[in-house]
Design an enzyme around this catalytic site. Structure first.
Site, PDB file in Angstrom:
ATOM      1  N   SER A 129       0.853  -1.197   0.000  1.00 23.23           N
ATOM      2  CA  SER A 129       0.000   0.000   0.000  1.00 23.23           C
ATOM      3  C   SER A 129       0.888   1.246   0.000  1.00 23.23           C
ATOM      4  CB  SER A 129      -0.874   0.012   1.258  1.00 23.23           C
ATOM      5  OG  SER A 129      -0.055   0.205   2.403  1.00 23.23           O
ATOM      6  N   ASP A 131      -1.306  -1.730  -3.986  1.00 29.79           N
ATOM      7  CA  ASP A 131      -2.657  -1.740  -3.419  1.00 29.79           C
ATOM      8  C   ASP A 131      -3.154  -0.292  -3.279  1.00 29.79           C
ATOM      9  OD1 ASP A 131      -4.865  -2.963  -2.226  1.00 29.79           O
ATOM     10  OD2 ASP A 131      -3.998  -2.873  -0.205  1.00 29.79           O
ATOM     11  N   HIS A 132      -4.337  -0.012  -3.776  1.00 33.39           N
ATOM     12  CA  HIS A 132      -4.955   1.320  -3.633  1.00 33.39           C
ATOM     13  C   HIS A 132      -4.086   2.477  -4.120  1.00 33.39           C
ATOM     14  CE1 HIS A 132      -8.471  -0.177  -1.530  1.00 33.39           C
ATOM     15  NE2 HIS A 132      -7.682  -0.901  -0.766  1.00 33.39           N
ATOM     16  N   ASP A 146      -7.147   3.133  -7.691  1.00 32.36           N
ATOM     17  CA  ASP A 146      -8.405   3.217  -6.950  1.00 32.36           C
ATOM     18  C   ASP A 146      -9.010   4.613  -7.089  1.00 32.36           C
ATOM     19  OD1 ASP A 146     -10.486   3.322  -5.207  1.00 32.36           O
ATOM     20  OD2 ASP A 146      -9.352   2.741  -3.422  1.00 32.36           O
ATOM     21  N   GLU A 148     -11.403   0.071  -9.458  1.00 34.56           N
ATOM     22  CA  GLU A 148     -12.480  -0.140  -8.472  1.00 34.56           C
ATOM     23  C   GLU A 148     -13.700   0.703  -8.792  1.00 34.56           C
ATOM     24  OE1 GLU A 148     -11.279  -0.300  -4.370  1.00 34.56           O
ATOM     25  OE2 GLU A 148     -13.285   0.132  -3.618  1.00 34.56           O
ATOM     26  N   GLY A 152     -10.248  -3.049   7.550  1.00 36.48           N
ATOM     27  CA  GLY A 152      -9.933  -2.934   8.968  1.00 36.48           C
ATOM     28  C   GLY A 152     -10.531  -4.041   9.819  1.00 36.48           C
ATOM     29  N   HIS A 202     -11.942  -6.553  -1.797  1.00 33.11           N
ATOM     30  CA  HIS A 202     -11.102  -5.933  -0.760  1.00 33.11           C
ATOM     31  C   HIS A 202     -11.750  -6.177   0.598  1.00 33.11           C
ATOM     32  CE1 HIS A 202      -8.174  -3.336  -2.970  1.00 33.11           C
ATOM     33  NE2 HIS A 202      -8.887  -3.848  -3.955  1.00 33.11           N
ATOM     34  N   SER A 225     -10.732  -9.598   5.419  1.00 36.57           N
ATOM     35  CA  SER A 225     -10.273 -10.290   6.624  1.00 36.57           C
ATOM     36  C   SER A 225     -11.475 -10.796   7.401  1.00 36.57           C
ATOM     37  CB  SER A 225      -9.441  -9.332   7.497  1.00 36.57           C
ATOM     38  OG  SER A 225      -8.126  -9.246   6.994  1.00 36.57           O
ATOM     39  N   ASP A 278      -5.374  -8.233   4.918  1.00 35.97           N
ATOM     40  CA  ASP A 278      -4.310  -7.495   5.597  1.00 35.97           C
ATOM     41  C   ASP A 278      -4.521  -7.542   7.115  1.00 35.97           C
ATOM     42  OD1 ASP A 278      -2.314  -5.817   6.426  1.00 35.97           O
ATOM     43  OD2 ASP A 278      -3.002  -4.053   5.355  1.00 35.97           O
TER      44      ASP A 278
HETATM   45  P1  13P Z   1      -8.708  -6.105   5.396  1.00 34.63           P
HETATM   46  O1  13P Z   1      -8.585  -4.862   6.204  1.00 34.63           O
HETATM   47  O2  13P Z   1     -10.055  -6.727   5.542  1.00 34.63           O
HETATM   48  O3  13P Z   1      -7.622  -7.079   5.651  1.00 34.63           O
HETATM   49  O4  13P Z   1      -8.600  -5.684   3.840  1.00 34.63           O
HETATM   50  C1  13P Z   1      -7.362  -5.527   3.219  1.00 34.63           C
HETATM   51  C2  13P Z   1      -7.459  -4.888   1.888  1.00 34.63           C
HETATM   52  O5  13P Z   1      -8.506  -4.782   1.277  1.00 34.63           O
HETATM   53  C3  13P Z   1      -6.224  -4.391   1.302  1.00 34.63           C
HETATM   54  O6  13P Z   1      -6.448  -3.704   0.111  1.00 34.63           O
HETATM   55  O1  G3H Z   2      -6.644  -1.377   2.148  1.00 34.15           O
HETATM   56  C1  G3H Z   2      -5.849  -1.060   3.018  1.00 34.15           C
HETATM   57  C2  G3H Z   2      -4.763  -2.008   3.388  1.00 34.15           C
HETATM   58  O2  G3H Z   2      -5.143  -2.779   4.489  1.00 34.15           O
HETATM   59  C3  G3H Z   2      -3.492  -1.274   3.598  1.00 34.15           C
HETATM   60  O3  G3H Z   2      -3.513  -0.593   4.790  1.00 34.15           O
HETATM   61  O4  G3H Z   2      -2.715   1.681   4.172  1.00 34.15           O
HETATM   62  O5  G3H Z   2      -2.594   0.883   6.538  1.00 34.15           O
HETATM   63  O6  G3H Z   2      -1.066  -0.066   4.795  1.00 34.15           O
HETATM   64  P1  G3H Z   2      -2.403   0.551   5.098  1.00 34.15           P
HETATM   65 ZN    ZN Z   3      -8.305  -2.701   0.029  1.00 35.98          ZN
END
Ligand code: 13P
Ligand code: G3H
Ligand code: ZN
Length: 333
Positions: free
Chosen positions: A56, A94-95, A116, A146, A191, A234, A237, A279
């Site tokens: 990220s 990511d993002h 994103d 996205e 999260g 996304h 978790s 994540d």
């Molecule tokens: P979680 O916070 O559910 O692990 O999602 C991670 C994510 O989407 C990273 O892009």
């Molecule tokens: O989508 C978000 C991911 O979990 C990355 O999180 O920006 O805190 O590294 P972060």
């Molecule tokens: Zn994400």
């Protein structure tokens, strides 16, 4: 300019085609530290699974972009050292929140990027997504875009409420952007607090929150519009309650943390959902193991002593996701 192919990395194209056809999903695990990288590679090698290692913007700020890129290159070498002849490892942004960030990652050896633009007006999202795709495809780098908004924190973008992806927009969006995969919003969120208590019911036996189900009807509508097109989830978790309980037992304070039930992710993996992002579960596994270890060994202060069980716990979690939730084990080659 470094091309990812020279680093032994692969893009997502073939991987996703096989995953959609085979009814499984590729794990996309975020990493910020060496221990996460090691645990991801060990888990992927032991289960013979392809894997996406994602970075990220926050990870780049924390660990340094160059270091993370070299860690991914090291991941390929490490997988081979562990006995995997042809590892399939994707290094993914990511993002990504701008064309410039995506370009920077492509230029330094990423094999896949996400742009994103989900918080932008529709036409603006299409415009920048298209720009990223045009640049990325020159180097055979694949692009995830996205449509729809997830609740929670998306890197630097925070949204209070989610807006499901509108199925009637996906054909136009995918066609005009030329993206290789599409992240959608069907009720997942980022999260460890994915839902407010008032959005959930409570299990009368455990007192734990039971989240509302994902919008499978929206997913199926999208699949009908874009048959076989790779879909990404996304915020997937599951926030394992045993990790939350361990954290709370050893001095943490995570009341009412709740995630996406794994049965629903298993169900989604059998559809066109071919990439599932995880994540927070890694963060919880690491924190739970470290809190427990330090509480039980108050006289220890060598980071290797507590990072070792943390790495083991993350590896266990990654293997569990690969084998029991996503079904990507044994799918190398
Ligand atoms: P979680 O916070 O559910 O692990 O999602 C991670 C994510 O989407 C990273 O892009
Ligand atoms: O989508 C978000 C991911 O979990 C990355 O999180 O920006 O805190 O590294 P972060
Ligand atoms: Zn994400």
């Amino acid at each position: 300019m470094v091309n990812y192919k020279d680093l032994g990395l692969v893009n997502t194209r073939e991987m996703f085609k096989k995953a959609v056809a085979g009814g499984y999903a590729i794990p996309a695990f975020n990493f910020n530290t060496m221990e996460q990288m090691q645990a991801i590679v060990q888990a992927a090698v032991e289960t013979k699974s392809p894997v996406i290692m994602q970075v990220s913007k926050g990870a780049r700020n924390y660990a340094n972009a160059t270091i993370l890129r070299y860690m991914a290159e090291g991941a390929v070498a490490y997988a081979k050292e562990l006995g995997c002849k042809n590892p399939e490892i994707v290094l993914h942004l990511d993002h990504g929140d701008s064309f410039e960030l995506c370009k920077d990652c492509i230029d330094m050896g990423f094999s896949s990027v996400m742009y994103d633009g989900s918080s932008l007006p529709y036409e603006e999202n299409i415009k920048i997504s298209r720009q990223v795709v045009e640049y990325a495809h020159k180097y055979d780098v694949t692009v995830e875009c996205e449509l729809g908004v997830l609740a929670g924190v998306e890197d630097e973008v925070a949204s209070e409420v989610s807006h499901y992806t509108k199925p009637e927009e996906v054909i136009d969006f995918a066609t005009r952007t030329g993206c290789d995969s599409l992240a959608i919003s069907i009720g997942t969120s980022h999260g460890a607090y994915k839902f407010k208590p008032e959005q959930c019911t409570r299990d009368p036996k455990t007192g734990k929150l039971v989240p509302p189900p994902l919008a499978f009807d929206v997913l199926h509508e999208i699949e009908k519009k874009l048959p076989g097109f790779p879909i990404v989830l996304h915020g997937s978790s599951s926030v394992p309650q045993e990790e939350v309980d361990t954290i709370n037992k050893y001095g943490g304070n995570l009341p009412d943390a709740v995630g996406i039930p794994e049965e629903q992710l298993r169900e989604a993996s059998k559809s066109a959902v071919c990439k599932i992002n995880i994540d927070s579960d890694s963060r919880l596994a690491m924190t739970a193991a470290i809190r427990k270890y330090l509480a039980e060994h108050p006289d220890h202060f060598d980071p290797r002593q507590y990072l070792k069980p943390a790495r083991e716990n993350m590896k266990k979690m990654y293997i569990h996701k690969i084998v029991n939730v996503l079904g990507s084990d044994g799918k190398l080659g």
